[in-house]
Design a protein around this motif. Structure first.
Motif, short mmCIF file in Angstrom:
data_model
loop_
_atom_site.label_atom_id
_atom_site.label_comp_id
_atom_site.label_asym_id
_atom_site.label_seq_id
_atom_site.Cartn_x
_atom_site.Cartn_y
_atom_site.Cartn_z
N PRO A 288 0.97 -1.39 -0.07
CA PRO A 288 -0.01 -0.11 0.08
C PRO A 288 0.84 1.25 -0.05
O PRO A 288 1.91 1.20 0.61
CB PRO A 288 -0.77 -0.05 1.22
N ASN A 289 0.39 2.13 -0.80
CA ASN A 289 1.11 3.63 -0.62
C ASN A 289 0.58 4.21 0.85
O ASN A 289 -0.23 3.63 1.66
CB ASN A 289 0.74 4.63 -1.74
N PHE A 290 1.18 5.36 1.39
CA PHE A 290 0.92 5.85 2.41
C PHE A 290 -0.61 6.08 2.96
O PHE A 290 -1.30 5.76 3.88
CB PHE A 290 1.79 7.34 2.71
N TYR A 291 -1.17 6.63 1.96
CA TYR A 291 -2.83 6.96 2.20
C TYR A 291 -3.53 5.78 2.15
O TYR A 291 -4.46 5.57 2.77
CB TYR A 291 -3.06 7.75 1.10
N GLU A 292 -3.14 4.71 1.43
CA GLU A 292 -3.88 3.45 1.34
C GLU A 292 -3.71 2.73 2.97
O GLU A 292 -4.60 2.22 3.36
CB GLU A 292 -3.26 2.52 0.35
N ALA A 293 -2.56 2.83 3.35
CA ALA A 293 -2.32 2.43 4.67
C ALA A 293 -3.26 2.89 5.85
O ALA A 293 -3.72 2.22 6.68
CB ALA A 293 -0.90 2.33 5.01
N GLU A 294 -3.28 4.45 5.78
CA GLU A 294 -4.16 5.04 6.54
C GLU A 294 -5.50 4.74 6.32
O GLU A 294 -6.47 4.47 7.41
CB GLU A 294 -3.97 6.79 6.25
N HIS A 295 -5.93 4.43 5.31
CA HIS A 295 -7.44 4.00 4.99
C HIS A 295 -7.82 2.63 5.43
O HIS A 295 -8.75 2.46 6.07
CB HIS A 295 -7.71 4.12 3.39
N ILE A 296 -6.93 1.78 5.22
CA ILE A 296 -7.08 0.39 5.59
C ILE A 296 -7.21 0.25 7.23
O ILE A 296 -7.96 -0.33 7.82
CB ILE A 296 -5.92 -0.76 5.11
N VAL A 297 -6.28 0.99 7.90
CA VAL A 297 -6.15 0.86 9.34
C VAL A 297 -7.16 2.00 10.02
O VAL A 297 -7.33 1.97 11.36
CB VAL A 297 -4.75 1.09 9.79
N ASP A 298 -7.76 2.75 9.27
CA ASP A 298 -8.85 3.88 9.56
C ASP A 298 -8.15 4.71 10.48
O ASP A 298 -8.95 5.02 11.53
CB ASP A 298 -10.01 3.03 10.03
#
Length: 273
Positions: free
Chosen positions: A140-150
């Motif tokens: 994941p990119n940085f923003y995807e990681a943020e989105h997945i872990v909420d």
């Protein structure tokens, strides 16, 4: 003997200007000396100015692509690109469970590097349920990681915590691609391996608009190296170095947001193994 040559597969869409999608993946496979195959899911009419139209292929056709590839080839590693919706993700997951297509590199195309959401809620939940648990490597990119872990990730410690959480969801190895901050001198990727080993991969930040296909290429190079039998850590380190060279030596293609330069790297001579 048939199928001795290393083969990898990309599951994703066609990008008509060649800068991203399966075109970037196939460029990467070729440069790493691996034969590339495709389960095409969609086609995009786009150029350096943006995406102007797109179409998703019929699900029975997509399923048939998996069937015929499994019937003939020996694919040793697979990577995903953008998957349009929950129904498509379910078809992909079903086929990856039905057949042995080697180790899976999951590029969870959820949020752009600018923070724009690409997947609807149902598709996002299906990806978490069906594909993350079977991934050998997740990128994941940085923003995807943020989105997945909420939650927001505001420090290196929080990024490391997020990687552990992603690993707990089932993905064996995690590479969180670093945030691209204006004025920063480096982009720092974080890696958590199945063994528990962790490390940061800093790379120079190039202020350029020639970076289309970066995420596709990282995951494709990892898949290519796994298809050749290399270990995950070596594959990740090589992918980071490959992309750094490709961004650092731009090519003049298109007027606005152009592709990275895969040919900045030394091509690998294909080997039967």
């Amino acid at each position: 003997m048939a199928n001795e040559f290393p083969q990898a597969m990309v599951i994703g869409g066609s990008d008509s200007d060649g800068s991203a999608g399966i075109q970037a993946d196939l460029h990467s496979f070729f440069m790493r000396g691996v034969y590339g195959t495709v389960a095409l899911t969609a086609a995009v009419a786009g150029n350096s100015y943006g995406i102007h139209d797109s179409v998703t292929l019929p699900l029975p056709f997509i399923a048939k692509e998996f069937d015929v590839l499994a019937d003939d080839l020996k694919i040793r590693a697979t990577k995903t690109g953008m998957l349009a919706d929950a129904d498509l993700i379910n078809v992909v997951a079903d086929k990856l469970e039905q057949y042995d297509f080697g180790q899976l590199v999951l590029d969870p195309v959820i949020v752009t590097k600018h923070g724009a959401l690409l997947l609807e809620s149902a598709a996002f939940e299906t990806l978490k349920k069906r594909l993350i648990p079977i991934a050998t490597v997740m990128t994941p990119n940085f923003y995807e990681a943020e989105h997945i872990v909420d939650r927001k990730l505001t420090s290196k410690e929080e990024i490391a915590d997020a990687a552990r959480e992603l690993q707990q969801m089932g993905a064996k190895n995690i590479m969180i691609k670093g945030e691209r901050r204006e004025g920063a001198e480096t982009v720092d990727d974080y890696v958590l391996l199945e063994s528990g080993k962790t490390f940061w991969l800093p790379a120079p930040f190039y202020d350029t608009d020639r970076r289309n296909g970066t995420g596709d290429t990282v995951s494709a190079v990892i898949a290519a190296e796994l298809a050749k039998g290399n270990d995950v850590e070596s594959a990740i380190r090589l992918a980071r170095a490959f992309v750094t060279e490709a961004i650092g030596h731009p090519i003049a293609v298109g007027h606005k947001y152009g592709p990275i330069n895969h040919w900045a790297n030394e091509p690998q001579r294909p080997q039967n193994n």
